[in-house]
Enzyme design. Structure first.
Site, mmCIF file in Angstrom:
data_model
loop_
_atom_site.group_PDB
_atom_site.id
_atom_site.type_symbol
_atom_site.label_atom_id
_atom_site.label_comp_id
_atom_site.label_asym_id
_atom_site.label_seq_id
_atom_site.Cartn_x
_atom_site.Cartn_y
_atom_site.Cartn_z
ATOM 1 N N SER A 21 0.842 -1.195 0.000
ATOM 2 C CA SER A 21 0.000 0.000 0.000
ATOM 3 C C SER A 21 0.877 1.246 0.000
ATOM 4 C CB SER A 21 -0.932 -0.029 1.219
ATOM 5 O OG SER A 21 -1.941 0.937 1.100
ATOM 6 N N ASN A 22 0.344 2.369 0.411
ATOM 7 C CA ASN A 22 1.110 3.616 0.487
ATOM 8 C C ASN A 22 0.547 4.459 1.639
ATOM 9 O OD1 ASN A 22 -0.977 5.584 -0.568
ATOM 10 N ND2 ASN A 22 -0.951 4.080 -2.215
ATOM 11 N N PRO A 23 1.290 5.504 2.059
ATOM 12 C CA PRO A 23 0.866 6.225 3.276
ATOM 13 C C PRO A 23 -0.218 7.289 3.067
ATOM 14 C CG PRO A 23 3.127 6.797 2.677
ATOM 15 C CD PRO A 23 2.578 5.995 1.554
ATOM 16 N N SER A 24 -0.992 7.213 1.994
ATOM 17 C CA SER A 24 -2.054 8.206 1.791
ATOM 18 C C SER A 24 -3.006 8.211 2.994
ATOM 19 C CB SER A 24 -2.830 7.876 0.519
ATOM 20 O OG SER A 24 -4.042 8.596 0.490
ATOM 21 N N ALA A 88 -4.833 7.569 -3.974
ATOM 22 C CA ALA A 88 -3.471 7.140 -4.326
ATOM 23 C C ALA A 88 -3.565 5.653 -4.704
ATOM 24 C CB ALA A 88 -2.534 7.353 -3.150
#
Ligand code: C5P
Length: 211
Positions: A21-24, A88
């Protein structure tokens, strides 16, 4: 006006307990949804997992993966006037998702395949009276990449920003709004609240022009 907003990260599961995943944080999308609702618009918010409370009186559609977000956007877009794609979206997913928790302790390789580009595919079916707004998060060449994406994805405006705007952002975060007529609005250092208000004002103007 009916507005469809996407927010947050997507999760691409490796096995039942691990994902990419990503830190959005989803904060910009949620702020946009809340403000749009307060302006009297009908709002649908499609969101990946975040820690935020969905705004009240907004149609809320939770999703996990990019593919789930893709099918929800395809379903909802035709009944909306504008799409703001602030999610994101993970550019890749696992080629194979393991049905059971992986136990191997040794090193191993993950095989990733590209996810569909949601904006690109929506741009292909876009009717002239619809509005599409996207984002470009860039490590370098913000403007050059922003202009390219604006054109490639047939958008009515794009918000191009540097990677420092991811998460909370700061007063030096570079943010530019680019339009197809080649005009640029410099929004460097703007808070997410301030940027959301400006984005909605611009969409309102485009909506009036297209009517
Ligand atoms: O090409 P890039 O990922 O930088 O494009 C960013 C824009 O495209 C964002 O608005 C994002 O929400 C959208 N996007 C998408 N589908 C993807 C990846 C990004 O719609 N698979």
């Amino acid at each position: 006006m009916k507005i469809l907003i996407t927010a947050g990260p997507t999760r691409e599961f490796i096995d039942p307990v691990r994902f990419i995943s990503n830190p959005s944080t989803g904060r910009l999308g949620y702020t946009l949804a809340d403000k749009a609702k307060n302006l009297g618009y009908s709002v649908t918010l499609i969101s990946g997992p975040t820690y935020l409370e969905p705004p009240k009186k907004v149609k809320f559609i939770p999703v996990l993966s990019a593919l789930e977000m893709f099918s929800s956007v395809q379903k909802e877009f035709p009944s909306n006037d504008a799409l703001i794609m602030s999610a994101a979206v993970s550019d890749w997913r696992l080629k194979k998702k393991y049905p059971e928790k992986l136990k191997e302790k040794s090193a191993w390789n993950l095989k990733l395949v590209p996810n569909p580009d949601i904006l690109k595919s929506i741009a292909k079916i876009k009717k002239e009276n619809k509005i599409i707004v996207g984002f470009a998060l860039e490590s370098s060449h913000i403007l050059k990449n922003g202009w390219k994406k604006l054109q490639e994805k047939n958008m009515d405006m794009i918000i191009a920003n540097d990677v420092s705007y991811f998460g909370e952002g700061n007063k030096n975060s570079k943010i530019f709004i680019l339009f197809p007529d080649k005009t640029i609005e410099d929004c460097t250092g703007f808070t997410k609240e301030k940027l959301s208000s400006i984005i909605l004002k611009k969409i309102e103007n485009i909506f009036k022009e297209k009517k």
